[in-house]
Enzyme design. Structure first.
Site, PDB file in Angstrom:
ATOM      1  N   HIS A 160      29.715  34.687   4.603  1.00  0.00           N
ATOM      2  CA  HIS A 160      28.532  33.911   5.044  1.00  0.00           C
ATOM      3  C   HIS A 160      27.288  34.801   5.091  1.00  0.00           C
ATOM      4  CE1 HIS A 160      31.390  30.779   6.513  1.00  0.00           C
ATOM      5  NE2 HIS A 160      32.116  31.855   6.785  1.00  0.00           N
ATOM      6  N   SER A 287       5.177  45.704 -11.169  1.00  0.00           N
ATOM      7  CA  SER A 287       4.343  44.527 -10.948  1.00  0.00           C
ATOM      8  C   SER A 287       2.959  44.814 -11.503  1.00  0.00           C
ATOM      9  CB  SER A 287       4.259  44.238  -9.443  1.00  0.00           C
ATOM     10  OG  SER A 287       3.086  43.519  -9.149  1.00  0.00           O
ATOM     11  N   LYS A 293       5.866  48.109  -6.542  1.00  0.00           N
ATOM     12  CA  LYS A 293       7.040  47.303  -6.888  1.00  0.00           C
ATOM     13  C   LYS A 293       7.896  47.909  -7.995  1.00  0.00           C
ATOM     14  CE  LYS A 293       8.151  43.758  -5.655  1.00  0.00           C
ATOM     15  NZ  LYS A 293       7.616  42.423  -5.945  1.00  0.00           N
ATOM     16  N   GLU A 300      18.068  39.815 -12.688  1.00  0.00           N
ATOM     17  CA  GLU A 300      17.514  38.484 -12.403  1.00  0.00           C
ATOM     18  C   GLU A 300      17.650  37.566 -13.617  1.00  0.00           C
ATOM     19  OE1 GLU A 300      13.733  38.526  -9.736  1.00  0.00           O
ATOM     20  OE2 GLU A 300      13.826  40.448 -10.745  1.00  0.00           O
TER      21      GLU A 300
END
Ligand code: ARG
Length: 483
Positions: A160, A287, A293, A300
């Site tokens: 969880h 970025s 970043k 992804e």
């Protein structure tokens, strides 16, 4: 006399060629030219069979073989002119062959594009499945190496998305090795059912000419482990069956789901909140606005591409649903789904192998997270069971300790021995157990399949042996063409 549709292979019975819009709508050569090499393989086998059955002469067979070899070389070198008006890869190659030799006009004897395309696709997919399996093995190798680099790295295991019990990085990574092995096996099963030859089934009902189907099956490597030819036994099924494509797309979709889960774990681990992993610069991007970043774009995209691979499976199933027997042009829609899934999955496997190989795992951050004493609550309950306390009662007692600790702004690691004793005399050594730490608690796990470091080391060794000793096509019907 031929009608004005005569520039198509079926032109004889037509007055007009298809309208330009129709031609563009129905053509497949823009994508099925990918089957060229395998289509030619099928044609070579078919020509040899025609000669051995005296349907063409030895000279015609040799002219056809020479012509097809030249076409294959032209295609490989990018010299071949593909013509959209010839509709598909099969007719492009046949037309080119007939320009080279008049014997080309005999190649389609006792053959239809329906059994031809099914044969080419099965040949193509057999090669592709082997390549996908090799890519799976490479990713498993990367995961194994990362697991053996830090066999003792303890980390929290989550259920969880909440800290549950201590595990190890190696155990976590080996979970993916297991998943990928099932994918490998499923692809092997799909291979076995792809390895059946439809050639000689004609358009729908076989042929009145004396074709030797076992000859072509054997010639093309559609054979079982003992070298016996495997031919489709119902001509109607053979020309309309695309189960083998659906099965590959289903196995691929499940594999993509596994890759997506691995990608998700890596993405989480790369966040500052976890800090468990860092990906190599080469596998990340920055970025355009935020200078700090470092984004895990590759995982992804692997996660994202799972959507299209799943979509390809659904698209094909919907295409097949409700098709009346036998061949219908709808079936032409199978190819882009197949090629897209194959390319997407192979790239994803390949890049994930690189990403895992280039990743750095932060054992210290994992250990810090795993030192959360609450992850050892179950161990204390197990200890009570060993002292004769029924498990339900043990669960309640440790739960009480968690509540007491929480009510005073602590975790169970902060409870004094007296506080444990006040809950139950059986909890006298709970504080000691917590102090021994997560790493020692891994050693305490003895059940098969648990993250005990001794067992995990054995698993790493078992997988290493397995991957090292495996013959290239282990466990699957032998493909004599590769032998
Ligand atoms: N391009 C077709 C396909 O991919 C080949 C078979 C065409 N057969 C036919 N009877 N039109 O399915």
């Amino acid at each position: 006399m031929a009608g004005t549709g005569a520039n198509t292979p079926w032109g004889g019975r037509f007055h007009e060629p298809p309208e330009e819009k129709v031609r563009r709508f129905t053509e497949s050569v823009s994508f099925d030219r990918r089957l060229a090499e395998h289509d030619i393989r099928g044609s070579l086998a078919h020509a040899r069979m025609l000669a051995s059955s005296s349907l063409i002469t030895a000279q015609e067979c040799s002219d056809i073989q020479g012509g097809l070899a030249k076409i294959a070389a032209d295609i490989r070198d990018g010299r071949f002119t593909w013509r959209e008006d010839l509709e598909d890869v099969h007719m492009n190659i046949e037309a080119a062959l007939t320009e080279i030799t008049p014997a080309g006009a005999k190649l389609h004897t006792a053959r239809s594009r329906n059994d031809q395309v099914a044969t080419a696709m099965r040949l193509w997919l057999k090669d592709e499945i082997r390549a996908q399996q090799a890519a799976i093995r490479r990713l498993q190798g990367s995961l194994l190496r990362a697991a053996s680099d830090q066999p003792g790295a303890v980390m929290p295991g989550y259920t969880h998305m909440q800290r549950a019990q201590p595990v190890s990085l190696a155990h976590h990574l080996l979970a993916y090795v297991e998943m990928l092995d099932r994918d490998h096996g499923r692809l092997g099963d799909a291979f076995a059912r792809t390895n059946v030859c439809p050639l000689g089934c004609g358009a729908i009902a076989g042929s009145t000419l004396p074709v030797d189907r076992e000859f072509t099956a054997r010639d093309l490597g559609f054979v079982d482990a003992r070298g016996r030819p495997r031919i489709a036994m119902n001509s109607m099924d053979a020309v309309s069956d695309r189960d083998f494509v659906a099965e590959f797309l289903a196995s691929a979709a499940l594999c993509a789901v596994h890759l997506s889960r691995l990608a998700e774990d890596l993405i989480l681990w790369c966040s500052a909140e976890f800090g468990f992993a860092r990906l190599a610069d080469a596998h990340t991007t920055g970025s355009s606005l935020m200078p700090q970043k470092k984004n895990p774009d590759v995982p992804e995209l692997v996660r994202g591409k799972c959507g299209r691979v799943t979509g390809n499976l659904v698209a094909l199933l919907v295409t097949l649903k409700g098709l009346p027997m036998t061949y219908n042009r709808d079936l032409q829609e199978d190819k882009q789904r197949l090629f897209d899934t194959a390319d997407t999955l192979r790239d994803s496997l390949d890049l994930m192998a690189d990403v895992v190989a280039g990743a750095q795992f932060n054992g210290k951050a994992m250990r810090r997270a795993a030192s959360d004493p609450s992850a050892l609550a179950t161990d204390i309950a197990d200890d009570l069971v060993r002292r004769g306390v029924p498990f339900r009662e043990a669960h309640r007692l440790v739960g009480t300790a968690v509540r007491i600790a929480q009510d005073s702004g602590r975790d169970i690691g902060g409870l004094e021995r007296e506080e444990w004793l006040a809950i139950s005399p059986a909890l006298a050594s709970a504080a000691d157990l917590l102090r021994s730490g997560a790493r020692r608690r891994l050693d305490a796990r003895t059940s098969a399949g648990s993250p005990n470091p001794r067992l995990v080391r054995k698993e790493i060794a078992r997988w290493r042996r397995l991957l090292r000793d495996e013959p290239p096509t282990a466990g699957h019907p032998k493909d004599t063409r590769d032998a």
